[in-house]
Scaffold this motif. Sequence first.
Motif, PDB file in Angstrom:
ATOM      1  N   SER A 195       0.826  -1.070  -0.088  1.00 26.90           N
ATOM      2  CA  SER A 195      -0.075   0.011  -0.046  1.00 26.90           C
ATOM      3  C   SER A 195       0.833   0.996   0.048  1.00 26.90           C
ATOM      4  CB  SER A 195      -1.036  -0.106   1.117  1.00 26.90           C
ATOM      5  OG  SER A 195      -1.876   0.833   1.101  1.00 26.90           O
ATOM      6  N   ALA A 196       0.682   2.081   1.029  1.00 24.51           N
ATOM      7  CA  ALA A 196       1.678   3.337   1.265  1.00 24.51           C
ATOM      8  C   ALA A 196       3.187   2.673   1.016  1.00 24.51           C
ATOM      9  CB  ALA A 196       1.466   4.087   2.449  1.00 24.51           C
ATOM     10  N   GLY A 197       3.459   1.704   1.653  1.00 24.58           N
ATOM     11  CA  GLY A 197       4.941   0.991   1.544  1.00 24.58           C
ATOM     12  C   GLY A 197       5.150   0.724   0.152  1.00 24.58           C
ATOM     13  N   ALA A 198       4.263   0.502  -0.850  1.00 26.01           N
ATOM     14  CA  ALA A 198       4.426   0.176  -2.246  1.00 26.01           C
ATOM     15  C   ALA A 198       4.952   1.530  -2.801  1.00 26.01           C
ATOM     16  CB  ALA A 198       3.170  -0.359  -2.796  1.00 26.01           C
ATOM     17  N   GLY A 199       3.876   2.762  -2.297  1.00 29.11           N
ATOM     18  CA  GLY A 199       4.275   3.859  -2.801  1.00 29.11           C
ATOM     19  C   GLY A 199       5.722   4.316  -2.415  1.00 29.11           C
ATOM     20  N   LEU A 200       5.905   4.069  -1.278  1.00 22.07           N
ATOM     21  CA  LEU A 200       7.415   4.511  -0.989  1.00 22.07           C
ATOM     22  C   LEU A 200       8.681   3.777  -1.579  1.00 22.07           C
ATOM     23  CD1 LEU A 200       9.494   6.185   0.910  1.00 22.07           C
ATOM     24  CD2 LEU A 200       9.337   4.399   2.883  1.00 22.07           C
ATOM     25  N   THR A 201       8.235   2.295  -2.072  1.00 22.91           N
ATOM     26  CA  THR A 201       9.075   1.679  -2.779  1.00 22.91           C
ATOM     27  C   THR A 201       9.306   2.205  -4.244  1.00 22.91           C
ATOM     28  OG1 THR A 201       8.495  -0.495  -1.497  1.00 22.91           O
ATOM     29  CG2 THR A 201       9.468  -0.679  -3.777  1.00 22.91           C
ATOM     30  N   MET A 202       8.287   2.694  -4.922  1.00 21.33           N
ATOM     31  CA  MET A 202       8.052   3.449  -6.062  1.00 21.33           C
ATOM     32  C   MET A 202       9.010   4.586  -6.097  1.00 21.33           C
ATOM     33  SD  MET A 202       7.157   1.183  -8.256  1.00 21.33           S
ATOM     34  CE  MET A 202       7.297   2.499  -9.496  1.00 21.33           C
ATOM     35  N   HIS A 203       8.383   5.325  -4.880  1.00 24.92           N
ATOM     36  CA  HIS A 203       9.189   6.719  -4.641  1.00 24.92           C
ATOM     37  C   HIS A 203      10.559   6.572  -4.801  1.00 24.92           C
ATOM     38  CE1 HIS A 203       9.123  10.964  -3.923  1.00 24.92           C
ATOM     39  NE2 HIS A 203       9.907  10.694  -2.882  1.00 24.92           N
ATOM     40  N   SER A 204      11.195   5.516  -4.122  1.00 30.73           N
ATOM     41  CA  SER A 204      12.699   5.321  -3.786  1.00 30.73           C
ATOM     42  C   SER A 204      13.269   5.005  -5.217  1.00 30.73           C
ATOM     43  CB  SER A 204      12.751   4.238  -2.882  1.00 30.73           C
ATOM     44  OG  SER A 204      12.333   4.859  -1.556  1.00 30.73           O
ATOM     45  N   THR A 205      12.610   4.098  -5.820  1.00 32.43           N
ATOM     46  CA  THR A 205      13.036   3.609  -7.149  1.00 32.43           C
ATOM     47  C   THR A 205      13.182   4.770  -8.409  1.00 32.43           C
ATOM     48  OG1 THR A 205      11.974   1.560  -6.648  1.00 32.43           O
ATOM     49  CG2 THR A 205      12.346   2.190  -9.149  1.00 32.43           C
ATOM     50  N   LEU A 206      12.170   5.693  -8.225  1.00 32.21           N
ATOM     51  CA  LEU A 206      11.943   6.784  -9.200  1.00 32.21           C
ATOM     52  C   LEU A 206      12.850   8.004  -8.842  1.00 32.21           C
ATOM     53  CD1 LEU A 206       8.179   6.651  -9.881  1.00 32.21           C
ATOM     54  CD2 LEU A 206      10.042   5.533 -11.128  1.00 32.21           C
ATOM     55  N   ASN A 207      12.943   8.204  -7.489  1.00 30.19           N
ATOM     56  CA  ASN A 207      13.825   9.580  -6.942  1.00 30.19           C
ATOM     57  C   ASN A 207      15.140   9.353  -6.336  1.00 30.19           C
ATOM     58  OD1 ASN A 207      11.564  11.587  -7.778  1.00 30.19           O
ATOM     59  ND2 ASN A 207      10.521   9.746  -6.700  1.00 30.19           N
ATOM     60  N   SER A 208      15.429   8.225  -5.743  1.00 31.36           N
ATOM     61  CA  SER A 208      16.656   8.008  -4.937  1.00 31.36           C
ATOM     62  C   SER A 208      17.906   8.276  -5.767  1.00 31.36           C
ATOM     63  CB  SER A 208      16.706   6.804  -3.966  1.00 31.36           C
ATOM     64  OG  SER A 208      17.745   6.861  -3.327  1.00 31.36           O
ATOM     65  N   ASN A 209      19.148   8.849  -5.445  1.00 33.84           N
ATOM     66  CA  ASN A 209      20.302   9.038  -6.129  1.00 33.84           C
ATOM     67  C   ASN A 209      21.192   8.068  -5.421  1.00 33.84           C
ATOM     68  OD1 ASN A 209      19.240  10.947  -8.072  1.00 33.84           O
ATOM     69  ND2 ASN A 209      19.636  12.473  -6.376  1.00 33.84           N
TER      70      ASN A 209
END
Length: 306
Positions: A195-209
């Motif tokens: 759920s929101a953790g999936a959102g964080l997983t995607m956010h990390s994938t798309l935005n983390s350097n």
Amino acid sequence: MKFTKIATFVGLLCITASAFAQDGTIYPLETPSEPNAILLNTGGVDDQPASETWFRQWGDPMARNITTATLTPFLPEPGTGNGAAVIVAPGGGFRWLSMGNEGWEVAEALAKQGIAAFVLKYRLHPTPESLDDFSDWMNRPRPTTPAASSDAAPRPAPMDLTNQLEDAEAAYAMILDRAEEWGVDTNRIGMIGFSAGAGLTMHSTLNSNTMKLAFIGPIYGGMGPVEVPKDAPPMFNVIASDDFLFRGQFGLIDSWYKAGIPVEFHLYQNGGHGFGLGNPNRTSNRWFDAFIHWLDVNQFLIAKTE
């Protein structure tokens, strides 16, 4: 490293779960000791007057008003580890975390498969201080979301996930730093979230350097299209057709497919939302077995030779 106290705590909750299995009432819960949680030292939360508290709903332990991020390792029994590692991000709308259903239980299941698992208790946005006010806030009427007619349907403005991304990056950095101690192959660190953790997983994938995830597993998260980085990892994705987050969307899967990145997608007939490892008599109950098989087929469970 053993986690007897947490395992005992989860076990006790499981014993009483049947009594509360159909009860969505929010009950107070004494804060567990979490003796093996490691501070990530990522700071606090601005404008947060309340302290961290726990509650139980649907028989599961949940935490809210988290201002101090931690990482709890669940390691395989000695001699059984395969070197793979997974950061586990529970869900809860970034307002609470389902620590048992989507955290500890999942991490224990991964450890039994020889995978080093790390439950990320990340910082949250504030909720009302009193449990009664929080319950009222949780039960407030919400507008219904119409079914999406296309993958391009408008989405709400994104939530600020600056703190949460910092926590995920700190967790990843800690695993890198202690990889030898924990028996982790630094080339096989993945992340799954619910759920929101999936959102964080995607956010990390798309935005983390800084995070170089080997694989990701967003479980019943948002399905809208995204811009996929060229170095995006393979994705294993799960959602049920009766989940309110699905709404007939396949945008995320389509984005990964068009980017030429390996993707496996399981759309289950039923399961609703928040099913964790599974609920009785739902087709979605077998997703974890499929995930392990996917990791195996893609050779994430064995060391890669040079």
